[in-house]
Design a protein around this motif. Structure first.
Motif, PDB file in Angstrom:
ATOM      1  N   ASP A   4       0.669  -1.274   0.165  1.00 61.56           N
ATOM      2  CA  ASP A   4      -0.422  -0.124  -0.090  1.00 61.56           C
ATOM      3  C   ASP A   4       1.080   0.954  -0.085  1.00 61.56           C
ATOM      4  O   ASP A   4       1.435   1.615   1.172  1.00 61.56           O
ATOM      5  N   ASN A   5       1.008   1.422  -0.550  1.00 60.48           N
ATOM      6  CA  ASN A   5       1.732   2.995  -1.184  1.00 60.48           C
ATOM      7  C   ASN A   5       1.323   4.274  -0.391  1.00 60.48           C
ATOM      8  O   ASN A   5       2.257   5.312  -0.784  1.00 60.48           O
ATOM      9  N   HIS A   6      -0.217   4.350   0.726  1.00 55.56           N
ATOM     10  CA  HIS A   6      -0.575   5.508   0.630  1.00 55.56           C
ATOM     11  C   HIS A   6      -0.387   5.256   1.884  1.00 55.56           C
ATOM     12  O   HIS A   6      -1.133   6.249   2.903  1.00 55.56           O
ATOM     13  N   LYS A   7       0.283   4.389   2.929  1.00 59.06           N
ATOM     14  CA  LYS A   7      -0.227   4.507   3.980  1.00 59.06           C
ATOM     15  C   LYS A   7       0.645   4.001   4.773  1.00 59.06           C
ATOM     16  O   LYS A   7       0.990   3.033   4.547  1.00 59.06           O
ATOM     17  N   ILE A   8       1.601   4.316   5.868  1.00 56.17           N
ATOM     18  CA  ILE A   8       2.970   3.926   6.978  1.00 56.17           C
ATOM     19  C   ILE A   8       2.009   4.243   8.392  1.00 56.17           C
ATOM     20  O   ILE A   8       1.239   4.179   8.943  1.00 56.17           O
ATOM     21  N   SER A   9       2.880   2.663   8.711  1.00 57.26           N
ATOM     22  CA  SER A   9       2.882   2.242  10.452  1.00 57.26           C
ATOM     23  C   SER A   9       3.498   3.654  10.861  1.00 57.26           C
ATOM     24  O   SER A   9       4.083   4.666  10.892  1.00 57.26           O
ATOM     25  N   ILE A  10       3.455   3.990  12.177  1.00 57.14           N
ATOM     26  CA  ILE A  10       3.407   4.480  13.357  1.00 57.14           C
ATOM     27  C   ILE A  10       4.156   4.684  13.648  1.00 57.14           C
ATOM     28  O   ILE A  10       5.486   5.001  13.372  1.00 57.14           O
ATOM     29  N   ARG A  11       5.414   2.950  13.445  1.00 54.76           N
ATOM     30  CA  ARG A  11       6.669   2.840  13.682  1.00 54.76           C
ATOM     31  C   ARG A  11       7.350   3.298  13.299  1.00 54.76           C
ATOM     32  O   ARG A  11       8.354   4.419  13.005  1.00 54.76           O
ATOM     33  N   GLN A  12       7.382   3.322  11.507  1.00 54.51           N
ATOM     34  CA  GLN A  12       7.766   4.228  10.394  1.00 54.51           C
ATOM     35  C   GLN A  12       7.617   5.217  10.131  1.00 54.51           C
ATOM     36  O   GLN A  12       9.285   6.304   9.823  1.00 54.51           O
ATOM     37  N   LEU A  13       6.599   5.628  11.445  1.00 52.70           N
ATOM     38  CA  LEU A  13       7.003   7.430  10.803  1.00 52.70           C
ATOM     39  C   LEU A  13       7.887   7.747  12.072  1.00 52.70           C
ATOM     40  O   LEU A  13       8.519   8.822  12.194  1.00 52.70           O
ATOM     41  N   GLN A  14       7.964   6.991  13.343  1.00 57.26           N
ATOM     42  CA  GLN A  14       9.139   7.543  14.587  1.00 57.26           C
ATOM     43  C   GLN A  14      10.445   7.482  13.782  1.00 57.26           C
ATOM     44  O   GLN A  14      11.447   7.741  13.671  1.00 57.26           O
ATOM     45  N   ALA A  15      11.067   6.782  13.004  1.00 57.84           N
ATOM     46  CA  ALA A  15      11.927   6.499  12.396  1.00 57.84           C
ATOM     47  C   ALA A  15      12.328   8.133  11.181  1.00 57.84           C
ATOM     48  O   ALA A  15      13.442   8.016  11.214  1.00 57.84           O
ATOM     49  N   MET A  16      10.834   7.699  10.476  1.00 60.81           N
ATOM     50  CA  MET A  16      11.469   9.192  10.035  1.00 60.81           C
ATOM     51  C   MET A  16      11.884  10.550  10.313  1.00 60.81           C
ATOM     52  O   MET A  16      12.518  11.119  10.294  1.00 60.81           O
ATOM     53  N   LEU A  17      11.080  10.481  11.948  1.00 64.02           N
ATOM     54  CA  LEU A  17      11.439  11.381  13.078  1.00 64.02           C
ATOM     55  C   LEU A  17      12.446  11.675  12.699  1.00 64.02           C
ATOM     56  O   LEU A  17      13.039  12.555  13.384  1.00 64.02           O
ATOM     57  N   LEU A  18      13.375  10.587  13.466  1.00 63.51           N
ATOM     58  CA  LEU A  18      14.379  10.590  14.445  1.00 63.51           C
ATOM     59  C   LEU A  18      16.055  10.855  12.515  1.00 63.51           C
ATOM     60  O   LEU A  18      16.348  11.477  13.654  1.00 63.51           O
ATOM     61  N   LEU A  19      15.449  10.029  12.373  1.00 63.29           N
ATOM     62  CA  LEU A  19      16.518  10.239  11.088  1.00 63.29           C
ATOM     63  C   LEU A  19      16.290  12.239  11.208  1.00 63.29           C
ATOM     64  O   LEU A  19      17.262  12.696  10.001  1.00 63.29           O
ATOM     65  N   CYS A  20      14.794  12.460  10.701  1.00 64.83           N
ATOM     66  CA  CYS A  20      14.928  14.232   9.931  1.00 64.83           C
ATOM     67  C   CYS A  20      15.769  15.213  10.925  1.00 64.83           C
ATOM     68  O   CYS A  20      16.230  15.949  10.501  1.00 64.83           O
ATOM     69  N   CYS A  21      15.426  14.644  12.226  1.00 64.34           N
ATOM     70  CA  CYS A  21      15.869  16.008  13.310  1.00 64.34           C
ATOM     71  C   CYS A  21      17.020  15.951  13.138  1.00 64.34           C
ATOM     72  O   CYS A  21      17.504  16.926  14.052  1.00 64.34           O
ATOM     73  N   PHE A  22      18.067  15.226  12.832  1.00 62.53           N
ATOM     74  CA  PHE A  22      19.822  15.114  13.448  1.00 62.53           C
ATOM     75  C   PHE A  22      19.993  15.413  11.022  1.00 62.53           C
ATOM     76  O   PHE A  22      21.120  14.951  10.464  1.00 62.53           O
ATOM     77  N   GLY A  23      19.225  16.529  11.415  1.00 58.93           N
ATOM     78  CA  GLY A  23      19.727  17.478   9.914  1.00 58.93           C
ATOM     79  C   GLY A  23      21.534  18.521   9.977  1.00 58.93           C
ATOM     80  O   GLY A  23      22.717  18.023  10.941  1.00 58.93           O
ATOM     81  N   THR A  24      21.495  19.117   9.108  1.00 59.97           N
ATOM     82  CA  THR A  24      22.446  19.736   9.479  1.00 59.97           C
ATOM     83  C   THR A  24      23.325  20.751  10.164  1.00 59.97           C
ATOM     84  O   THR A  24      23.554  20.547  10.871  1.00 59.97           O
ATOM     85  N   SER A  25      21.980  21.298  11.076  1.00 58.18           N
ATOM     86  CA  SER A  25      21.819  22.010  11.878  1.00 58.18           C
ATOM     87  C   SER A  25      22.744  21.577  13.385  1.00 58.18           C
ATOM     88  O   SER A  25      23.054  22.228  13.983  1.00 58.18           O
ATOM     89  N   SER A  26      22.848  20.113  13.303  1.00 55.95           N
ATOM     90  CA  SER A  26      22.994  19.426  14.293  1.00 55.95           C
ATOM     91  C   SER A  26      24.527  19.393  14.122  1.00 55.95           C
ATOM     92  O   SER A  26      25.160  19.525  15.297  1.00 55.95           O
ATOM     93  N   LEU A  27      25.259  20.135  13.242  1.00 56.25           N
ATOM     94  CA  LEU A  27      26.333  19.988  13.070  1.00 56.25           C
ATOM     95  C   LEU A  27      26.887  21.178  14.069  1.00 56.25           C
ATOM     96  O   LEU A  27      28.496  21.031  14.188  1.00 56.25           O
ATOM     97  N   PHE A  28      26.484  21.947  13.898  1.00 57.49           N
ATOM     98  CA  PHE A  28      26.790  23.255  14.138  1.00 57.49           C
ATOM     99  C   PHE A  28      25.867  23.643  15.434  1.00 57.49           C
ATOM    100  O   PHE A  28      27.227  24.766  16.177  1.00 57.49           O
ATOM    101  N   LEU A  29      25.224  22.606  15.994  1.00 55.64           N
ATOM    102  CA  LEU A  29      24.877  22.868  16.976  1.00 55.64           C
ATOM    103  C   LEU A  29      25.605  23.418  18.801  1.00 55.64           C
ATOM    104  O   LEU A  29      25.167  24.624  19.658  1.00 55.64           O
ATOM    105  N   PRO A  30      26.480  22.048  18.905  1.00 54.08           N
ATOM    106  CA  PRO A  30      27.011  22.901  20.226  1.00 54.08           C
ATOM    107  C   PRO A  30      27.816  24.136  20.090  1.00 54.08           C
ATOM    108  O   PRO A  30      28.095  24.687  20.895  1.00 54.08           O
ATOM    109  N   ALA A  31      28.499  24.482  19.111  1.00 52.19           N
ATOM    110  CA  ALA A  31      29.181  25.388  18.935  1.00 52.19           C
ATOM    111  C   ALA A  31      28.275  26.511  19.083  1.00 52.19           C
ATOM    112  O   ALA A  31      29.053  28.046  19.803  1.00 52.19           O
TER     113      ALA A  31
END
Length: 367
Positions: A4-31
């Motif tokens: 089904d190419n139109h629906k995803i599970s909640i676990r898959q949404l969790q994985a997407m959020l976890l990966l997306c939140c670690f974008g380029t900003s986290s490379l500069f964040l501590p400094a």
């Protein structure tokens, strides 16, 4: 290949959020946090992340009221058809600008660390084409990719964090100090781009198998992001101290240079860690392309079959936009200047308005 190419599970949404939140900003964040908040930088990260985490409850509460709606329908329902359509254009523009800046910043990071002789336009084009291929058949391909890669990304990342933690010799984080309001205000501008992918939450509800059950899962995902980024900031502070850390360019990458794994071919741990951000940016750009095409399709009230045509339009738009900034510094400065204000409106004020209008209508009907 996909059931089904139109629906995803909640676990898959969790994985997407976890990966997306670690974008380029986290490379500069501590400094940047060290420059603005001193020794309380990791506390600022923790507080700011918790605020964003608990605010997600407002976004996911909308799923319980109208699971089939996106930000487009909520805008029209809350502000009327004409004004709501005009304001909906802002959601489309924010998705586009976020994707353009993320692409350009990450492209230059790759050039500086791995591909110094590769032209930036080629890297941008390759990333866009790969992301387009990933979402051409729907969101399920992107979701399953996130679910699979999440394990191969976070396990090495956690191993590296543990190794870095064991290598700390000086307690540069002492004495522990609490941030004041000025430090919190400046830190919020730095932290906000980390959670730019929360905008996806205003579009993903119609594509979830069980949208009404997503509240706790989204909360836990963002809480994990907050904890990990707070640990990263704390480790960078413990290793370098405030003065040195504030002068670093990519402290999150540079801190792993102090560790080594004898007996295996890992002489460049920073390159291994960069794999983490490559996956993160790929998933994020895929999300921008997919939800961007969904937003324009719903903005113009076209059928689902037209989404692929809008997807093809988004590719050249993001490519041209990513090449407009003069350099990485200009793109990053523009993002930090614009993001806090735009996100405060589209991720803060508008969702609250959506929820209040929905509650008001519900009580009016029951009265």
């Amino acid at each position: 290949m996909f059931s089904d190419n139109h629906k995803i599970s909640i676990r898959q949404l969790q994985a997407m959020l976890l990966l997306c939140c670690f974008g380029t900003s986290s490379l500069f964040l501590p400094a940047e946090l060290a420059a603005d908040a001193g020794k309380s930088c990791w506390i600022v990260m923790c507080i700011g992340g918790l605020i964003a985490t608990f605010f997600s409850l407002i976004l996911t509460q909308l799923y319980c009221r109208e699971p089939s709606w996106t930000a487009m329908e909520w805008s029209r329902n809350t502000f009327g058809n004409t004004l709501g359509t005009i304001l909906s254009v802002g959601f489309v523009l924010k998705l586009a600008v976020d994707g353009m800046l993320e692409l350009r910043i990450f492209t230059e990071i790759l050039q500086r660390t791995m591909l110094p002789h590769t032209p930036s336009w080629l890297i941008v084009l390759v990333l866009l084409l790969l992301a387009t291929f990933g979402v051409a058949r729907g969101i399920e391909g992107q979701a399953r990719t996130s679910e699979i890669l999440c394990f191969f990304v976070f396990v090495p990342f956690l191993i590296l964090l543990v190794a870095v933690g064991l290598s700390v010799k000086e307690a540069y984080f002492l004495p522990v100090t609490m941030p004041d309001l000025t430090q919190m205000r400046k830190g919020a501008a730095v932290i906000q781009p980390l959670f730019q992918s929360m905008l996806f939450l205003l579009f993903v509800s119609p594509f979830l198998q069980k949208p009404k059950q997503a509240k706790k899962s989204v909360l836990m995902s963002l809480l994990l992001v907050t904890i990990l980024l707070s640990i990263v900031t704390f480790l960078c502070l413990s290793i370098y101290g405030v003065e040195t850390l504030s002068q670093k360019i990519f402290p999150t990458l540079q801190m792993v240079e102090r560790i080594g794994f004898s007996g295996i071919f890992l002489n460049r741990q920073d390159i291994l860690l960069l794999w983490f951000w490559t996956v993160s940016v790929f998933i994020y750009i895929s999300g921008v392309l997919f939800f961007g095409s969904v937003s324009t399709e719903r903005l113009f009230c076209k059928g689902e079959r037209k989404r692929r045509y809008w997807l093809l339009l988004w590719v050249p738009v993001l490519f041209v936009g990513a090449m407009l900034p003069k350099d990485m510094a200009g793109a990053y400065a523009f993002r930090n200047f614009v993001q806090p204000f735009v996100s405060a409106v589209y991720l803060g004020i508008f969702p609250i308005c959506f929820l209040c209008k929905s509650i008001w209508k519900e009580r009016r009907k029951s009265a």
